[in-house]
Each structure stands twice: as C-alpha cells, then as structure tokens.
Design an enzyme around this catalytic site. Structure first.
Site, PDB file in Angstrom:
ATOM      1  N   HIS A  91       0.853  -1.200   0.000  1.00 32.33           N
ATOM      2  CA  HIS A  91       0.000   0.000   0.000  1.00 32.33           C
ATOM      3  C   HIS A  91       0.881   1.239   0.000  1.00 32.33           C
ATOM      4  O   HIS A  91       1.967   1.252   0.578  1.00 32.33           O
ATOM      5  CB  HIS A  91      -0.979   0.010   1.181  1.00 32.33           C
ATOM      6  N   ASP A  93      -0.369   4.426   0.832  1.00 32.52           N
ATOM      7  CA  ASP A  93      -0.763   5.425   1.811  1.00 32.52           C
ATOM      8  C   ASP A  93       0.000   5.199   3.112  1.00 32.52           C
ATOM      9  O   ASP A  93       0.486   4.091   3.386  1.00 32.52           O
ATOM     10  CB  ASP A  93      -2.274   5.385   2.056  1.00 32.52           C
ATOM     11  N   ASP A 124       6.611   1.114   6.297  1.00 34.24           N
ATOM     12  CA  ASP A 124       5.184   0.797   6.226  1.00 34.24           C
ATOM     13  C   ASP A 124       4.472   1.821   5.353  1.00 34.24           C
ATOM     14  O   ASP A 124       4.004   2.838   5.858  1.00 34.24           O
ATOM     15  CB  ASP A 124       4.604   0.792   7.643  1.00 34.24           C
ATOM     16  N   GLU A 155      -5.129   1.750   3.210  1.00 34.37           N
ATOM     17  CA  GLU A 155      -4.972   0.684   4.214  1.00 34.37           C
ATOM     18  C   GLU A 155      -4.901   1.253   5.623  1.00 34.37           C
ATOM     19  O   GLU A 155      -5.501   0.712   6.556  1.00 34.37           O
ATOM     20  CB  GLU A 155      -3.710  -0.131   3.902  1.00 34.37           C
ATOM     21  N   GLU A 156      -4.180   2.361   5.789  1.00 32.91           N
ATOM     22  CA  GLU A 156      -3.983   2.898   7.137  1.00 32.91           C
ATOM     23  C   GLU A 156      -5.266   3.483   7.716  1.00 32.91           C
ATOM     24  O   GLU A 156      -5.408   3.582   8.935  1.00 32.91           O
ATOM     25  CB  GLU A 156      -2.889   3.970   7.122  1.00 32.91           C
ATOM     26  N   HIS A 421       4.148   3.514  12.398  1.00 32.44           N
ATOM     27  CA  HIS A 421       3.042   4.275  13.003  1.00 32.44           C
ATOM     28  C   HIS A 421       3.519   5.261  14.060  1.00 32.44           C
ATOM     29  O   HIS A 421       2.690   5.970  14.637  1.00 32.44           O
ATOM     30  CB  HIS A 421       1.974   3.359  13.609  1.00 32.44           C
TER      31      HIS A 421
END
Length: 451
Positions: A91, A93, A124, A155-156, A421
């Site tokens: 992904h 995003d 990520d 996705e996030e 994150h």
C-alpha cells in the site's frame, strides 16, 4: 540464477532503490482528506503506475474503490499456459507524522542516520513497494510466473475500500500465491513469514451517573462519580499481573512459533527501567496468542481547568485484540457483557461498537511456503522462522474467504526497530536488499501446485 548472482544484481540497484524511496516518501500520501489533500495520494498512485510500467507490467491503471481511494492494478503475463500466478500486494498510503516535534529528521524527507533510512512510510509500506521493484529489476525479465499487482491507497485508514474491491472483482485478483508485503522480520537479518494475525474489536464505553455536574464539597461522598465508575470498570479488565481478564475469554493460550526474547522486547518497546512485563505467559504468548485490551483514550475533564465537581458522565475508547482460535463476534459479546456487569453503584453503561475484525491464520506447508522458505534461506543464509503479529490486516481474511485455494504469505521489510506508526519510522536498507533477493528467488523457483 543462483542467490549470489541475484544479490549482486540487487546490491547494484540499491542506489536506485534509495532514490526511488526518497521520491515516494517525499509525497505525503496520508489518506485522510481532513489533514492532507487527496491530490497527494493521487500523485503517489501515479508514481507507482509509472514505475511498474517500467518493470514490464501491462494494463496498469487506477481502480477506484468504494471508500474513494485509488488502488493500482496491473499484470505481467508469461507464455507458458501452465505457469502459476502470483499476486504482489503493498500500500502506498501512510500514517500521518503525528507529533512533528518528536521526529529527529523531517518525516517526508528520506534521511540516513546510522545506516538506517528515516521517514514516514520508509517501512510501512513504501519500503515494500521499493522491494518489489528491486526484485523485478534484478530478474531483468527472467520471470517464469504470471504476476498481478495490487497497491492500495487507504490501508492505514481502515475504511475497507480494497476489501470491498476484492469481493466485487474476485476474478481480477485471483492467484495461486498472494504475497502480502505489509509485515516483517523478527529482527534485521532474521527472515520470517507472519503466520497469524490477531483480530480486533474497537468500541466506546460510556458511563452516566448524574443529570449534571454537582459540587464535590456539597455532594461528594454520597453522589456516584461517573469518572470513578469508569475507572473501576476499566480496572476489572486486567488482573494484578496484567493478564486480560474479560469474563468468557480464554487468556491461557500459548504460542508455538518463534520466541520473542524478553530482553529484546523490552528494548523494542522502549520500556522504562523497573517496569514489568505484563501477564503470566511468555512475550510471544501475550502479544500473539492471547486476547489483550488496551484503553486507547478517555473523555473526561483535563487537569488544567478542572473544577471541584463530580462528573456526571465519562467514556473510554477500547481496543480488544483477538487471537487466532477465538471468534471476534463472541469476543465482542463477552467484552460488552463484562463492561455492563462490572459497572458499580447502578450507573448507566452504554457501548457503541466502532469496528470488528476476525483473526487470521495462514495455511503453511504448501508449495508457495516451501519455495519461500528455500528463497529466504539462500537470501539470508539462515532458516526462515514464523511469527505472529498483534495487529490486524482485515484484507487477509477477505483474501482467504475469496480465494480458499490460494496460499497467502505475509512478509516484508518491517521489523521492531522500524517504529511503524510512530515518529522516527525507518527501514534498514539491508532488509530491502535481502527481501528483494528472496522475492526474486521465490519468483524463479515457485512452480505452483506442481512443486
């Protein structure tokens, strides 16, 4: 082609890999229009289209999903009618930077510090996009399998756009093996496939005790305090050792895969001196095999500006992680029942459910896993191990339900020091290089069910 030759090709491509990752990280593709303009995600999606077109993919384009995001789809076919098909996933995003002041380097400017590449999305999951590209470039077109590509853009945010897209376009994404590259290794240089994911339940519990605030001097001692009642309820979710103690949930399950040494976990988690590990199981038991409740936030008056008043209402947002072998619907019912039963003093309790996702457990031992294990061993010089992951990837359950005969493999460039994150996210370039070598070897060796 042997592993040494492929690794030499990958090493020669790492300068390009860094430049590509820097260009992609520079695009703040946060899929939240309240914070970032959607044009940034569109720009990142087009970047992915352009790079994979250079890698020989056809039919590349943006596929709008039900949440308004764009997924990148493309194919690369071979002439052999018996060749298996591999779906590559990542992904583009990213999470928002969160606290800009906590970053030691600019979050959207790739910066090398002590051998690691820092920036939001480096691990990520933009690092995995670069890993895919590097593997394909190293093979120089010598790819004996059909390839499909899907790179999603939300996705996030967890808004489910690609999950819905899969069910609506099942034949488009159908494959013999699906490489979900959004997890990682046990540590830098320690290859792993993630074989289980915990599911989750997110909800908000509210407590009401009075019709309005009342003076604590005049009424305190007899009038029920909603905030104190909420604290009492939350305290029942763990015992003195830290085990999650939701009535009706089994908190004794054990993990049988790779161990997670306590000292390494302490360092990875940034635990303070003197702080205890929670629970009576091993670290791996607690984070991969057992349910775990986390209090994500509490609505109550802040300390600064608070008055001498008894609070009439308060609420908290909870996250319950649900391990494989446990049904998320039943876990949700158990948690809701526990919250109501634990309420003291006759206060009123309400529960609003935000999200629910089932745990995932991969089937191992098939031809794709055997080919990956061989590729990982030759790329890293050591055997591949198996990990769990405490987080949730609902897409894996959708893949499993939609393609029951497909092998789903979770892997990627993330590892504990990547701090995904969080501020100061980073990737170790050795992980991109080693995983690219492993993926290239896998694509050469995988023969589908004939293996």
């Amino acid at each position: 082609m042997n592993a040494r030759e492929l690794r030499d090709r990958v090493d020669a491509l790492m300068g390009r890999a860094r430049a590509d990752l820097a260009a992609l990280v520079a695009i703040p593709s946060v899929a939240d229009p309240r914070q970032y303009p959607p044009e940034k995600c569109d720009r990142a999606a087009q970047w992915v289209v352009d790079r994979f077109a250079e890698a020989g993919f056809d039919g590349l384009g943006l596929r709008r999903t039900s949440d308004g995001s764009n997924a990148v789809y493309g194919e690369r076919r071979v002439a052999d009618p018996g060749a298996p098909t591999v779906l590559l996933y990542a992904h583009y995003d990213v999470q928002p930077p969160l606290d800009d002041e906590a970053w030691r380097t600019p979050p959207f400017d790739l910066t090398e510090v002590n051998g690691r590449w820092y920036g939001r999305g480096t691990a990520d999951c933009k690092g995995n996009i670069i890993m895919h590209l590097t593997a394909l470039r190293a093979l120089r077109g010598e790819i004996p399998v059909n390839l499909k590509l899907i790179v999603e853009g939300s996705e996030e945010q967890g808004t489910g756009g690609l999950e819905d897209f899969v069910t609506r376009h099942a034949d488009l994404l159908r494959a013999d093996a699906i490489l979900v590259c959004d997890t990682g290794n046990a540590a830098v240089g320690v290859p792993a496939a993630t074989v289980s994911l915990r599911g989750m339940v997110n909800l908000v519990v509210g407590v009401e005790a009075l019709s309005s605030e009342v003076h604590s001097g005049m009424f305190g001692g007899a009038a029920p305090d909603a905030l104190a009642a909420l604290i009492h309820i939350l305290a029942t979710l763990r015992d003195d050792t830290g085990n999650t103690t939701v009535t009706g949930l089994d908190n004794t399950q054990t993990w049988t895969g790779e161990d997670y040494p306590a000292d390494r976990f302490r360092a990875d988690a940034g635990m303070l001196d003197g702080a205890y590990l929670l629970g009576d199981g091993t670290v791996a038991d607690m984070i991969w095999a057992r349910p775990a409740v986390t209090v994500l936030g509490i609505d109550c008056p802040p300390v600064v500006g608070s008055a001498a008043a008894i609070q009439p209402h308060a609420r908290a947002r909870l996250n319950l992680r649900v391990p494989p072998g446990m049904d998320a619907v039943k876990a949700h019912e158990a948690l809701v029942g526990h919250l109501h039963a634990a309420a003291p003093w006759g206060v009123h309790v309400s529960v609003a459910t935000e999200a629910l996702g089932q745990p995932f457990e991969a089937r191992t031992g098939g031809p794709a896993y055997r080919a990956l294990a061989s590729a990982m061993r030759d790329a890293y010089g050591r055997e591949m191990t198996s990990l769990g992951q405490g987080g949730s990837i609902p897409l894996c359950n959708v893949f499993a339900d939609t393609y029951p005969d497909s092998e789903i493999i979770l892997m990627g460039v993330e590892e504990p020091l990547a701090l995904i994150h969080a501020p100061n996210e980073s990737v170790h370039p050795d992980e991109i290089a080693a995983l690219a070598t492993a993926e290239a070897l896998f694509l050469q060796r995988y023969r589908g069910k004939q293996l």
